[in-house]
Design a protein around this motif. Structure first.
Motif, short mmCIF file in Angstrom:
data_model
loop_
_atom_site.label_atom_id
_atom_site.label_comp_id
_atom_site.label_asym_id
_atom_site.label_seq_id
_atom_site.Cartn_x
_atom_site.Cartn_y
_atom_site.Cartn_z
N ARG A 115 -8.53 -3.37 5.79
CA ARG A 115 -7.76 -4.84 5.56
C ARG A 115 -7.04 -4.63 4.35
O ARG A 115 -5.80 -5.23 4.10
CB ARG A 115 -8.82 -5.83 5.48
N SER A 116 -7.72 -3.97 3.12
CA SER A 116 -7.01 -4.01 1.88
C SER A 116 -5.80 -3.43 1.94
O SER A 116 -4.77 -3.57 1.12
CB SER A 116 -8.16 -3.49 0.84
N LEU A 117 -5.76 -2.25 2.83
CA LEU A 117 -4.53 -1.49 3.04
C LEU A 117 -3.55 -2.28 3.64
O LEU A 117 -2.09 -2.08 3.15
CB LEU A 117 -4.66 -0.10 3.74
N ASP A 118 -3.57 -2.99 4.48
CA ASP A 118 -2.77 -3.86 5.15
C ASP A 118 -2.07 -4.94 4.26
O ASP A 118 -0.96 -5.43 4.13
CB ASP A 118 -3.43 -4.94 6.23
N ALA A 119 -2.91 -5.11 2.81
CA ALA A 119 -2.49 -6.39 1.94
C ALA A 119 -1.76 -5.17 0.93
O ALA A 119 -1.20 -5.94 -0.08
CB ALA A 119 -3.72 -6.75 1.35
N GLY A 120 -1.27 -4.05 0.93
CA GLY A 120 -0.82 -3.19 0.11
C GLY A 120 -1.42 -2.55 -1.04
O GLY A 120 -0.91 -1.96 -2.09
N VAL A 121 -2.82 -2.43 -1.01
CA VAL A 121 -3.69 -1.70 -1.80
C VAL A 121 -4.55 -0.83 -1.33
O VAL A 121 -5.28 -1.08 -0.32
CB VAL A 121 -4.67 -2.82 -2.72
#
Length: 388
Positions: A274-280
């Motif tokens: 989910r954090s990767l979806d947020a760009g991190v």
């Protein structure tokens, strides 16, 4: 320990029934005493019964019971009584009246304010001394006659006052414990809602911002961003519904069905996705053992990592961070670091909430800038012997 059948039967009697019985005892007491006088005193049990009947009202109506006892003490001396028997029945009745009046004073001291109890004690003492003087019970020395009455009243008043103070102290302790329990539950719910919603809102805000910038030039990327927003929103809504369902559940207790499973360290991969979806990008490193942890440690550890990653997404301005989870023999070590230039410190509830989670488990928590740059969140949580 199970209650005895007799005690259980007494507890099942409605309060209204006990009230009726206590008032009946107060009404019957002077009637029984008058009946004994009218009959000429052949039944010696009647005056004893007359003085015992008000005891049923001492707990609920101590002032009224005291008034009835004092009135009977005066009536025994003023009304024409049957001729005293050789056994000294009248003298025994007077002594029994003194005892019952003193017990009533003690009950009032234990259940009423000091002003009321002092007034009741003084009134009872005055009546007792007046009755003693009327009945010519004085010995040769007046002081010797007064001292026993005064000592008896003072003693029962002091004992009743101490009992009342202890009862009020226990009630105050119980109220404080209930207040602390409510406050702790409110803080727990606040932390859960904050940690659950803050991370999702961070992801949604990032995806919404990215989608709005590329919607004209890269429609497919905008579509992916909207899909990520939808999935994150649904997950968050499901979590809130589970929490509300738990709060609304009225049958929580021993023997009930277990609550919905709470997230733990096993869900870190989902958090990273989910954090990767947020760009991190979140690099998760697991070290040490993988033994199952107690639910409170597992949930708190996950929430600390989740909040630290949320702060990276919202404040750090970087594309990656690193999460280290080291499960040692006696403690669980958690560290989240990034290389951002912006500080995650502020006036929000994130860092205080993480610190509270660690402190409640008797752990240690630190958060601050690193000398080489970036921000670091670290927590050490002791593992109880049963989980090792």
């Amino acid at each position: 320990m199970a209650a005895t059948p007799g005690l259980s039967l007494v507890r099942r009697v409605p309060v209204r029934v006990w009230t009726v019985l206590s008032w009946a005892g107060l009404v019957l007491s002077p009637l029984v005493l008058y009946l004994w006088i009218a009959l000429g005193g052949p039944f010696t049990v009647l005056p004893l019964l007359a003085m015992l009947l008000p005891f049923g009202a001492l707990r609920r109506r101590p002032l009224v019971a005291l008034g009835v006892l004092l009135a009977e003490a005066i009536a025994v001396e003023l009304l024409p009584l049957p001729s005293p028997s050789a056994s000294g029945l009248h003298q025994s009745i007077r002594y029994l009246q003194v005892v019952t009046v003193d017990l009533a004073v003690g009950c009032i001291a234990a259940t009423r304010r000091p002003g009321v109890s002092v007034t009741a004690a003084v009134l009872a003492l005055v009546v007792q001394l007046g009755v003693a003087a009327t009945a010519e019970l004085w010995p040769g020395d007046l002081e010797t006659a007064v001292i026993p009455y005064v000592l008896a009243i003072v003693t029962v008043w002091a004992i009743g006052t101490m009992i009342g103070q202890r009862r009020r102290f226990r009630e105050a302790q119980r109220a404080q414990a209930e207040f602390r329990a409510v406050q702790a539950e409110r803080l727990r719910i606040s932390r859960e809602v904050h940690d659950m919603v803050a991370h999702s809102i961070g992801v949604i805000a990032f995806q919404a911002g990215m989608g709005s910038r590329v919607i004209d030039t890269q429609p497919s990327e905008a579509r992916d961003a909207l899909r990520a927003i939808e999935e994150t929103s649904r997950d968050t809504l499901a979590g809130l519904r589970r929490m509300l369902g738990t709060l609304r559940r009225a049958d929580v207790g021993p023997g009930t069905a277990p609550l919905d499973p709470a997230p733990g360290l096993a869900d870190l991969d989902g958090l990273a996705a989910r954090s990767l979806d947020a760009g991190v990008r979140v690099d998760v490193h697991r070290r040490g053992g993988r033994q199952p942890l107690s639910p409170d440690i597992d949930l708190s550890a996950f929430r600390i990592v989740q909040e630290a990653v949320t702060n990276v997404i919202r404040h750090a301005g970087v594309r990656r961070c690193e999460v280290v989870v080291d499960q040692r023999d006696k403690e669980l070590f958690i560290e989240v670091t990034d290389d951002g230039q912006n500080s995650a410190e502020g006036t929000g509830y994130g860092i205080p909430g993480m610190r509270e989670r660690a402190t409640l488990l008797r752990g240690e928590f630190t958060a601050g800038r690193r000398p080489e740059g970036g921000f670091r969140v670290a927590a050490r949580i002791p593992i109880p012997a049963g989980n090792r």
